[in-house]
Design an enzyme around this catalytic site. Structure first.
Site, mmCIF file in Angstrom:
data_model
loop_
_atom_site.group_PDB
_atom_site.id
_atom_site.type_symbol
_atom_site.label_atom_id
_atom_site.label_comp_id
_atom_site.label_asym_id
_atom_site.label_seq_id
_atom_site.Cartn_x
_atom_site.Cartn_y
_atom_site.Cartn_z
ATOM 1 N N ARG A 9 7.755 -13.412 4.045
ATOM 2 C CA ARG A 9 8.215 -11.958 4.393
ATOM 3 C C ARG A 9 7.702 -11.656 5.740
ATOM 4 O O ARG A 9 6.925 -12.058 6.273
ATOM 5 C CB ARG A 9 7.659 -10.838 3.116
ATOM 6 C CG ARG A 9 8.352 -9.791 3.832
ATOM 7 C CD ARG A 9 7.371 -8.529 3.142
ATOM 8 N NE ARG A 9 7.865 -6.865 3.874
ATOM 9 C CZ ARG A 9 7.140 -5.432 3.120
ATOM 10 N NH1 ARG A 9 6.186 -6.126 2.040
ATOM 11 N NH2 ARG A 9 7.188 -4.916 3.448
ATOM 12 N N HIS A 10 9.088 -11.248 6.566
ATOM 13 C CA HIS A 10 8.366 -11.253 8.042
ATOM 14 C C HIS A 10 7.027 -10.152 7.911
ATOM 15 O O HIS A 10 6.551 -9.427 7.191
ATOM 16 C CB HIS A 10 9.842 -10.332 9.017
ATOM 17 C CG HIS A 10 10.056 -8.696 8.007
ATOM 18 N ND1 HIS A 10 8.835 -7.718 8.185
ATOM 19 C CD2 HIS A 10 10.299 -8.618 7.256
ATOM 20 C CE1 HIS A 10 9.193 -6.738 7.811
ATOM 21 N NE2 HIS A 10 10.189 -7.090 7.043
ATOM 22 N N ASN A 16 7.450 -0.046 9.777
ATOM 23 C CA ASN A 16 6.574 -0.596 8.313
ATOM 24 C C ASN A 16 5.275 0.329 8.971
ATOM 25 O O ASN A 16 4.665 1.258 7.859
ATOM 26 C CB ASN A 16 5.839 -2.231 8.048
ATOM 27 C CG ASN A 16 7.100 -3.078 7.480
ATOM 28 O OD1 ASN A 16 7.286 -4.123 7.385
ATOM 29 N ND2 ASN A 16 8.068 -2.625 6.820
ATOM 30 N N GLY A 23 15.617 -1.084 5.853
ATOM 31 C CA GLY A 23 17.052 -1.413 5.367
ATOM 32 C C GLY A 23 17.616 -2.798 6.661
ATOM 33 O O GLY A 23 16.518 -3.700 7.091
ATOM 34 N N ARG A 61 12.751 -9.033 13.181
ATOM 35 C CA ARG A 61 11.807 -8.733 12.448
ATOM 36 C C ARG A 61 11.411 -10.100 12.048
ATOM 37 O O ARG A 61 10.011 -10.649 11.878
ATOM 38 C CB ARG A 61 11.110 -7.643 12.037
ATOM 39 C CG ARG A 61 12.468 -7.683 10.442
ATOM 40 C CD ARG A 61 11.760 -5.827 9.911
ATOM 41 N NE ARG A 61 12.809 -5.605 8.931
ATOM 42 C CZ ARG A 61 13.370 -4.865 8.780
ATOM 43 N NH1 ARG A 61 14.531 -4.783 10.265
ATOM 44 N NH2 ARG A 61 14.758 -4.776 7.492
ATOM 45 N N GLU A 88 17.433 -7.325 4.911
ATOM 46 C CA GLU A 88 16.582 -6.161 3.857
ATOM 47 C C GLU A 88 17.722 -5.947 3.339
ATOM 48 O O GLU A 88 19.040 -5.679 3.274
ATOM 49 C CB GLU A 88 16.192 -5.836 4.685
ATOM 50 C CG GLU A 88 15.165 -5.187 3.583
ATOM 51 C CD GLU A 88 14.271 -5.688 2.765
ATOM 52 O OE1 GLU A 88 14.471 -5.450 1.598
ATOM 53 O OE2 GLU A 88 13.131 -4.671 2.804
ATOM 54 N N ARG A 89 17.438 -5.127 1.780
ATOM 55 C CA ARG A 89 18.558 -4.548 1.117
ATOM 56 C C ARG A 89 18.327 -3.342 1.831
ATOM 57 O O ARG A 89 17.187 -2.665 2.759
ATOM 58 C CB ARG A 89 17.566 -3.610 -0.309
ATOM 59 C CG ARG A 89 18.206 -2.379 -0.357
ATOM 60 C CD ARG A 89 16.618 -1.975 -2.034
ATOM 61 N NE ARG A 89 17.732 -1.217 -2.282
ATOM 62 C CZ ARG A 89 16.770 -0.220 -3.069
ATOM 63 N NH1 ARG A 89 15.096 -0.752 -3.320
ATOM 64 N NH2 ARG A 89 17.020 0.953 -3.227
ATOM 65 N N HIS A 158 12.862 -11.058 3.367
ATOM 66 C CA HIS A 158 11.942 -9.922 3.636
ATOM 67 C C HIS A 158 11.973 -9.320 2.518
ATOM 68 O O HIS A 158 12.557 -9.985 1.608
ATOM 69 C CB HIS A 158 13.772 -8.930 4.569
ATOM 70 C CG HIS A 158 14.181 -8.774 5.331
ATOM 71 N ND1 HIS A 158 13.773 -8.139 6.649
ATOM 72 C CD2 HIS A 158 15.025 -9.521 5.622
ATOM 73 C CE1 HIS A 158 14.109 -8.499 7.195
ATOM 74 N NE2 HIS A 158 15.055 -9.563 7.265
#
Length: 204
Positions: A9-10, A16, A23, A61, A88-89, A158
């Site tokens: 994961r980034h 964040n 998203g 990212r 990402e979602r 992500h």
């Protein structure tokens, strides 16, 4: 013969840090996120990993995270496959909102349902089920063949797109995967057999 799959994961992104729904929006890494990505690269190098194939999303990212890992591995002149199917979602109408503000607007219970249910999407966005519906065919079609061939594959993406892959590999239920947190910059490593199935999870 087994292949090796490294999922990362980034590192921490600017949004964040600000507690915003991100998203498909495109913030970059924070200084902490840069450090997380570099630390992962150093850990992989120390453990002797030399990936053959690289995948990432269409978002900076994740791309920046992969670039920093490659720097630490001392890898140059490589082909990187980027795809929005690993994005990402999509949080839809929540994207860009502070999570506390979203709770004030829609109520804590409703926001929790959107964040932590498997198949209830936020307005204009995707559920984890929707994310899996685009991520898993890409994983099966593009990544699994590399693993079956014995390659070491590094995927920088992500939390939710990687959750979809973890769910499939480990055979988790929707309830189980919703409880699985993937830390920023933390590698998850699997050995995958020639049948495409999990052989073991590896700790470094």
């Amino acid at each position: 013969m087994t292949g090796t799959l490294i999922l990362v994961r980034h590192g921490e992104s600017e949004w964040n840090l600000k507690n915003l729904f991100t998203g498909w929006r495109n913030p970059d890494l924070t200084e902490k996120g840069i450090g997380e990505a570099r630390a992962t690269g150093r850990r992989l190098k120390a453990a002797g990993y030399a990936p053959d194939v690289y995948f990432t999303s269409a978002l900076k990212r994740a791309q920046h995270t992969l670039d920093l890992i490659l720097e630490e591995l001392g890898v140059t002149e490589v082909t990187i496959t980027r795809s929005k199917l690993l994005n990402e979602r999509d949080y839809g109408d929540l994207s860009g909102l502070n999570k506390d503000d979203a709770r004030l607007k829609w109520g804590e219970e409703q926001v929790l349902i959107w964040r932590r249910s498997f198949d209830v999407p936020p307005p204009g966005g995707e559920s984890l089920k929707d994310t899996a519906a685009r991520t898993l065919p890409y994983y099966e079609g593009r990544i699994v063949p590399q693993l079956k061939a014995g390659k070491t594959v590094l995927v920088a993406a992500h939390g939710n797109s990687l959750r979809s892959i973890v769910m499939a590999i480990e055979g988790l239920t929707p309830e189980q995967i919703l409880k699985r947190e993937l830390a920023t910059g933390e590698p998850v490593i699997y050995r995958i057999g020639t049948n495409g199935q999990l052989v073991e999870r590896v700790a470094i």
